[in-house]
Design an enzyme around this catalytic site. Structure first.
Site, PDB file in Angstrom:
ATOM      1  N   HIS A  27       0.830  -1.207   0.000  1.00 23.98           N
ATOM      2  CA  HIS A  27       0.000   0.000   0.000  1.00 23.98           C
ATOM      3  C   HIS A  27       0.866   1.258   0.000  1.00 23.98           C
ATOM      4  CE1 HIS A  27      -4.019   1.772   0.662  1.00 23.98           C
ATOM      5  NE2 HIS A  27      -3.345   2.747   1.250  1.00 23.98           N
ATOM      6  N   ASP A  29       0.306   5.565  -1.032  1.00 26.32           N
ATOM      7  CA  ASP A  29      -0.677   6.587  -1.408  1.00 26.32           C
ATOM      8  C   ASP A  29      -0.087   7.731  -2.220  1.00 26.32           C
ATOM      9  OD1 ASP A  29      -3.431   6.047  -0.382  1.00 26.32           O
ATOM     10  OD2 ASP A  29      -2.366   5.777   1.506  1.00 26.32           O
ATOM     11  N   GLU A 132      -8.927   1.543  -2.415  1.00 24.35           N
ATOM     12  CA  GLU A 132      -9.018   1.558  -0.956  1.00 24.35           C
ATOM     13  C   GLU A 132     -10.418   1.976  -0.516  1.00 24.35           C
ATOM     14  OE1 GLU A 132      -6.437   2.941   2.933  1.00 24.35           O
ATOM     15  OE2 GLU A 132      -6.261   4.108   1.088  1.00 24.35           O
ATOM     16  N   HIS A 159     -13.265   1.800   3.778  1.00 22.12           N
ATOM     17  CA  HIS A 159     -12.206   2.641   4.341  1.00 22.12           C
ATOM     18  C   HIS A 159     -12.658   3.002   5.751  1.00 22.12           C
ATOM     19  CE1 HIS A 159      -9.510   6.299   4.661  1.00 22.12           C
ATOM     20  NE2 HIS A 159      -8.676   5.310   4.420  1.00 22.12           N
ATOM     21  N   HIS A 201      -8.868  -2.047   7.277  1.00 25.26           N
ATOM     22  CA  HIS A 201      -9.911  -1.045   7.541  1.00 25.26           C
ATOM     23  C   HIS A 201     -11.258  -1.637   7.942  1.00 25.26           C
ATOM     24  CE1 HIS A 201      -8.090   2.872   6.740  1.00 25.26           C
ATOM     25  NE2 HIS A 201      -7.435   2.321   5.743  1.00 25.26           N
ATOM     26  N   HIS A 222      -2.456  -3.263   4.552  1.00 22.77           N
ATOM     27  CA  HIS A 222      -1.666  -2.422   5.465  1.00 22.77           C
ATOM     28  C   HIS A 222      -2.332  -2.421   6.847  1.00 22.77           C
ATOM     29  CE1 HIS A 222      -4.727   0.185   3.787  1.00 22.77           C
ATOM     30  NE2 HIS A 222      -4.369   1.245   4.499  1.00 22.77           N
ATOM     31  N   ASP A 329       2.325   1.922   3.869  1.00 24.72           N
ATOM     32  CA  ASP A 329       1.404   3.075   3.853  1.00 24.72           C
ATOM     33  C   ASP A 329       2.162   4.389   3.732  1.00 24.72           C
ATOM     34  OD1 ASP A 329      -1.014   4.374   3.712  1.00 24.72           O
ATOM     35  OD2 ASP A 329      -1.531   4.126   5.821  1.00 24.72           O
TER      36      ASP A 329
END
Length: 399
Positions: A27, A29, A132, A159, A201, A222, A329
């Site tokens: 993961h 971003d 995500e 999420h 999540h 993650h 992450d």
């Protein structure tokens, strides 16, 4: 205090291992960071020239970290409504694909396990995508299928907020207590497509419900271990223990609030203060801004690389060595431990594990071997299901 520099013999050993078994991270971003900083203009965020001080990720630091495959998150906020979430997800997918096209000597788009190995053979970083949060498909199996066709190879079921068909770890439990009937059909369709079911999540009830339904290995892209840091985003031991039978994978994250109990408590206090201010802690944008203000008056406790090591070893001990991976992450959090400040830090983590007696064969499973197996297994399930059933026809009842 900075992480110690590994002795030259250990550094050489890790470099040789990463050459054969590069890191496959679950993961990152960067795409969302590119949206916020430059509106997806890759010429203005030139990761080829280097972006230290602006992002955790650029090509030189990926190379230094031994990263050979990356699931790029095509994240959008979970409180975006309906079709707006779909549009924003499509923009994220476009951004990742244009990044790959802009630096073709560094990246190769990967849609299958074979593509990952081809990228490695060519000296490039295999680039896969993960959506995500189920908000990205607006409760539509047709939209789910189109994301798969565009290259998305995992979807996190939620999420920070519940979807209409699955419960999040950080929202109020809903009436379906995990997965609704439509949520079950989402998992079944993901299995049929070969899209990995990502349980980061989601609530513990959703984890169990998805494991009850899925015919393919699941992943946590993650997440860390709840027994080590008791926060809702982490995975309970009873769920970790189920990964052996499922064949799935928990990719341990480096997010300080999910690996260090003191920072987890700090974040919980900040969340309570945000609620008093009328701010939803599940709202990523609003809470992130509040947390910066909160930190100015309430210094965040320190974290260390050893915190991450503790989670990796706990997942290994409970789930088994075949069911642990890495999901940093980066560019989705801040305040990473010394030695893990950005994507160049994976060798420091591996050096710490070497110091604790990890064998190269186990390190190779951690870095990418386990993830490669999980994707191949999911592809095998999809190949079988293609002969057993057609595309799902369930439609979400919007009332």
């Amino acid at each position: 205090m900075p992480a110690p520099t590994p002795p030259s013999d250990i550094a050489d050993r890790i470099a040789a291992l990463l050459d054969r078994h590069p890191v496959w991270d679950g993961h990152n971003d960067l795409a969302w960071e590119a949206r916020g900083q430059v509106g997806y203009d890759w010429s203005a965020l030139d990761i080829g020239a280097g972006t230290a001080g602006r992002t955790h990720t650029d090509i030189a630091r990926l190379r230094a970290g031994g990263v050979g495959a990356q699931f790029w998150s095509v994240y959008v906020p979970s409180d975006l409504p309906g079709s707006a979430a779909v549009t924003a997800t499509l923009e994220q997918i476009d951004a990742v694909r244009r990044m790959v096209e802009t630096w073709p000597d560094a990246f190769a788009l990967a849609l299958a396990a074979d593509d990952v190995e081809k990228a490695w053979a060519s000296g490039r970083i295999a680039s896969l995508m993960g959506a995500e949060g189920g908000q990205s498909v607006d409760s539509s199996l047709g939209t789910l299928r189109m994301l798969y066709d565009l290259g998305v190879r995992y979807m996190t079921l939620t999420h920070n907020h519940n979807t209409p068909w699955a419960d999040s770890a950080t929202d109020e439990p809903s009436r379906h207590g995990g997965l609704s009937e439509f949520g079950v059909e989402v998992v079944r369709e993901m299995n049929r497509l070969g899209m990995l079911v990502d349980l980061s999540h989601v609530s513990a009830a959703t984890m169990d419900a998805a494991l009850d339904v899925t015919e393919a290995p699941v992943m946590f892209s993650h997440s860390s271990a709840r027994a080590v840091c008791n926060v809702p985003r982490n995975v309970p031991d009873d769920v970790l223990a189920r990964l052996g039978d499922n064949g799935g994978l928990c990719m341990v994250t480096f997010v300080p609030a999910f690996v260090n109990p003191d920072i987890g408590a700090w974040r919980a206090e900040a969340a309570d203060a945000a609620r008093e201010r009328g701010i939803d802690p599940a709202s990523y944008t609003a809470f992130s801004a509040f947390a910066e203000e909160w930190e100015a008056a309430h210094p965040i406790p320190p974290t260390s690389l050893d915190d991450v090591v503790a989670h990796i070893e706990h997942v290994r001990d409970v789930a088994g060595i075949d069911h642990v991976g890495l999901g940093g992450d980066y560019d989705g959090a801040s305040g990473f431990a010394p030695g893990l400040e950005d994507v160049s830090g994976y060798p420091n983590l591996l050096a710490a594990l070497v110091g604790r007696g990890w064998a190269d064969a186990d390190l190779a499973k951690l870095t990418s071997g386990n993830m490669l197996r999980v994707l191949r297994d999911a592809e095998g399930v999809a190949e079988r299901l293609a002969t057993e059933r057609g595309p799902g026809t369930a439609r979400f009842d919007r009332g």
